[in-house]
Design an enzyme around this catalytic site. Structure first.
Site: not given
Ligand SMILES: [Zn+2]
Length: 136
Positions: A49, A51, A56, A58
């Site tokens: 929430a 952000y 990610c 990866e």
């Molecule tokens: Zn990334």
């Protein structure tokens, strides 16, 4: 890399994508990272929430692998709906462990593009740029 291993890596990334936690962007990402040991580590994007706190796919995969003692990697497959390439943060994060890493981006339609990480992040900043530093 043998084709059967490449296919497995891609399939793992695509399967992982279904487990992405992306309620805000709905941009679901799955990754599968192949260590030199032969073990494959999956990762998904995990949004938040707040952000910027999100992670990610990866980096999730790399954190899992390094946490298990892995330091050398051969390839990472990244699955998205449109075959997007890893973001700049992830390029830098992965480069810590070598820029010869093969990066395979694959879309939901199966189309793929392969690069060496060094092509995606030329002139990477690494531990050797830090006086007295070292890298994995
Ligand atoms: Zn990334």
């Amino acid at each position: 890399m043998p084709d059967d291993i490449r296919q497995t890596l891609i399939a793992r990334a695509m399967a992982a994508r279904a487990r992405a936690y992306a309620p805000y962007s709905n941009y679901r990402v799955g990754a599968a990272l192949l260590a030199d040991s032969g073990t494959i580590y999956d990762g998904v994007n995990v949004e938040n929430a707040v952000y910027p706190v999100g992670l990610c796919a990866e980096r999730t995969a790399l954190v899992k692998a390094v946490s298990e003692g892995e330091r050398r990697f051969e390839a990472i497959a990244v699955a998205t709906h449109n075959g997007g390439s890893p973001c700049g943060l992830c390029r830098q994060f992965l480069a810590e462990f070598g820029t010869a890493l093969q990066v395979i981006s694959v879309g939901a339609d199966g189309r793929r593009i392969t690069w060496k990480l060094g092509e995606l992040l030329p002139h990477a900043f690494t531990g050797s740029d830090i006086p007295g530093g070292s890298r994995a």
